[in-house]
Design a protein around this motif. Structure first.
Motif, PDB file in Angstrom:
ATOM      1  N   LYS A 130      23.898   4.904  83.173  1.00 47.14           N
ATOM      2  CA  LYS A 130      24.251   5.705  81.991  1.00 47.14           C
ATOM      3  C   LYS A 130      23.237   6.830  81.780  1.00 47.14           C
ATOM      4  O   LYS A 130      23.592   7.937  81.379  1.00 47.14           O
ATOM      5  N   HIS A 182      23.970  10.852  81.991  1.00 46.91           N
ATOM      6  CA  HIS A 182      23.539  11.741  80.918  1.00 46.91           C
ATOM      7  C   HIS A 182      22.680  12.881  81.451  1.00 46.91           C
ATOM      8  O   HIS A 182      22.790  14.027  80.992  1.00 46.91           O
ATOM      9  N   HIS A 192      28.124  -2.186  75.684  1.00 43.72           N
ATOM     10  CA  HIS A 192      27.849  -1.170  74.667  1.00 43.72           C
ATOM     11  C   HIS A 192      26.634  -0.347  75.101  1.00 43.72           C
ATOM     12  O   HIS A 192      25.696  -0.892  75.669  1.00 43.72           O
ATOM     13  N   VAL A 193      26.686   0.937  74.813  1.00 40.82           N
ATOM     14  CA  VAL A 193      25.651   1.855  75.279  1.00 40.82           C
ATOM     15  C   VAL A 193      25.205   2.754  74.134  1.00 40.82           C
ATOM     16  O   VAL A 193      26.036   3.240  73.367  1.00 40.82           O
ATOM     17  N   ALA A 194      23.905   2.979  74.049  1.00 39.53           N
ATOM     18  CA  ALA A 194      23.385   4.015  73.158  1.00 39.53           C
ATOM     19  C   ALA A 194      22.447   4.886  73.966  1.00 39.53           C
ATOM     20  O   ALA A 194      21.656   4.373  74.769  1.00 39.53           O
ATOM     21  N   ILE A 195      22.581   6.194  73.796  1.00 40.93           N
ATOM     22  CA  ILE A 195      21.657   7.138  74.420  1.00 40.93           C
ATOM     23  C   ILE A 195      20.966   7.867  73.289  1.00 40.93           C
ATOM     24  O   ILE A 195      21.635   8.357  72.361  1.00 40.93           O
ATOM     25  N   ILE A 196      19.654   7.918  73.342  1.00 40.51           N
ATOM     26  CA  ILE A 196      18.905   8.529  72.244  1.00 40.51           C
ATOM     27  C   ILE A 196      18.025   9.638  72.802  1.00 40.51           C
ATOM     28  O   ILE A 196      17.401   9.483  73.849  1.00 40.51           O
TER      29      ILE A 196
END
Lengths: 367, 367
Positions: A87, A91, A159-163
């Motif tokens: 991921k 990105h 579930h994925v979070a990119i910060i």
């Protein structure tokens, strides 16, 4: 020269990394099983010295984050840290050339090895903490100028979070922790995307092979009926850590532990068998401070570890139990982690402790 | 036919949208200033009927999220919601063709207009809630099959989080709320990327032009010395909302309000001037339930609003004060929001309320 990690290396490496984890970085057992299964099915893991990484290579740090008390109940399937890497690559619009461990630690040395085994990417012999620390901004990568974000965070549900917080690595930690808590208390991350040049400049070099050596020293001392603590002191003397010392041998008489806000925090008390001396440890995932009454014995970033009194096997903070017979063993931190800019990020004040940092070898000399 | 929103439309639109916001969606004032400034500097805003959107167009929902009590203290600069859109576009690898409001609401009708004005993208005359709701999974887009994620979340510091949970929109809300709380209690989002076809099938159509009309009815009734509540009832009768009714006129005698977990939750009590009848309102950002003692008067998804007793100007939940003279005015929710699948997502149970949903027009007929 690049070399392969072998199946037989893994238990030693996990044990030594758990020692350098200073009580944190997660219990090695689960990670060891996962990586062992990969090598048994024919995967290979190539270890690169930082100096062997191309200057323009893209290197990504890999780890689990969250409370080590949770990871022993909510064990990884193995896909999560690879998904975090993929991921992050998506990105960035670029694939990684190598993996580097975020920190030393039982599980957190195994997670990047798992990613390396599954993807075929080489792993850099080094890390960003030289030990384990509880928060993501506490990495030498960040201390010496690498932006921690973008970071990718994944859980077992896909579930994925990119910060993205630019160079504000403390804010990255702040948001990532909130997501990790809501992902169930543990998540898997890919972070600090950096160049080979940055790895050379900012990583603690050689910590994987050192972990392997330390783990071997503990095992062979045990087999050869040598005192493993003496062996550890001797081994550390020739490394960038330079200093190891047994503070006290005794029994765990008290453990207070709370899992909240994505961390495990608490204190442990260890008393000599005659009850005349005690050491009190303060931890946030990792051991941060050792005191005896009013007297400071050691404080982060120096390493405080609790080892089995017989075998010198490391005991992580979440595994501490009343009645365990242990040694409190301290290790000096490498010079790159003792600079003013490093101490600002992971010295005592960064943990809300009032103590001034004093090198552990000086504190020991005072006793 | 596409048409331009004019400077003079904005106050009416903001007022009408605040009415449909059912106490939530943020105070219109700040948003009105921001959009007015855009039009004054020469920007234009094109309003498209859902039917005018190309089937394969990419449409993105725009909003602020967080506690309305916070947004009045931490006001937007204006760049945040545009940045959220741009970050979502980058993540998707595709630029948006139009914006759609996430919900009706004073501020949350203005934020997407601000994005439209700044980017030149048209705005779809419709929204995903037909009112305001406190949580991101409570959108007709999601009820009828659109994945809410990827969502981009931004704050005024340029920090960004992108979250992917596939079609699990409740988990998207769960993580996004945690990030919003740590971003300071309010953040700006771009979410529910969807096709023009999906907009036609899942949006509440015409809510921007309806807000404009309702806002105008309130203003002109006031200027013409007509009863604005009667005018509202007449106007709503010809719309998809069909039903409007004044429940009670009186004074705010009690407000209990707490900002926590990224929401403002509480209750308000309104008593007739003779003190003989009272209505108690329960809210989570928006009004969710109106009761009089044991008797249910209205419950979500039907709209409960508190309007100034003289002017019928809507009062948002965070602006409720002791002593205000108000009318509690209820509005029937459109049919698309009354299906079993819709009630599962934003009926009483979704808010932890034990009531069965009964259409407000039936509840009013019983009194």
């Amino acid at each position: 020269m690049p070399r392969q990690l072998l199946l037989d290396d893994l238990p030693d490496l996990a044990r030594g990394a758990a020692l350098l984890g200073a009580g944190g970085g997660g219990d090695p057992y689960i990670g060891l099983l996962l990586v062992t299964a990969e090598l048994e099915r024919g995967a290979t893991i190539t270890l690169l010295d930082p100096d062997e990484v191309a200057d323009d290579a893209l290197v990504v740090a890999s780890a689990f984050m969250g409370a080590p008390t949770v990871v022993i109940e909510k064990i990884p399937g193995g896909d999560e840290p690879v998904m975090a890497l993929r991921k992050l690559e998506l990105h960035l619009g670029r694939t990684a050339d190598a993996i580097i461990p975020m920190e030393c630690g039982g599980l957190n040395s195994m997670i990047p090895l798992l990613v390396a085994a599954r993807t075929g990417l080489p792993i850099v012999d080094g890390d960003g903490m030289g030990r384990a620390f509880p928060e993501l901004q506490m990495e030498t990568f960040g201390v010496y100028g690498v932006a921690g974000s973008p970071i990718a965070i994944c859980n077992e549900r896909g579930h994925v979070a990119i910060i993205e917080t630019g160079h504000d690595n403390a804010s990255m930690e702040w948001y990532a922790r909130a997501v990790t808590v809501r992902m169930g208390g543990v998540a898997y991350i890919a972070e600090y995307p950096m160049t080979g040049t940055q790895v050379k400049q900012t990583a603690i070099h050689g910590t994987l092979s050192l972990a392997l050596e330390l783990g071997r020293v503990i095992r062979t001392a045990h087999e050869q009926h040598r005192n493993p603590f003496t062996a550890l002191v001797e081994c550390l003397a020739g490394t960038i850590y330079r200093f190891g010392h047994s503070l006290l041998e005794g029994k765990v008489t008290d453990v207070e532990r709370q899992s909240a806000d994505g961390f495990v925090r608490g204190t442990a008390r260890i008393a000599t068998f005659d009850g005349l001396r005690t050491v009190e440890l303060t931890f946030q995932n990792e051991h941060l401070m050792a005191r005896s009454g009013d007297r400071l014995l050691a404080v982060a970033p120096d390493l405080i570890t609790v080892l089995d009194a017989e075998t010198a096997f490391p005991i992580t903070t979440e595994a501490l139990r009343y009645g365990q017979r242990v040694r409190v063993f301290v290790i000096g931190t490498p010079e790159i982690m003792r600079t003013p800019e490093a101490l600002e990020v992971f010295g005592p004040r960064a943990f809300g402790l009032d103590e001034e940092w004093t090198p552990v070898e000086q504190l020991v000399a005072l006793t």
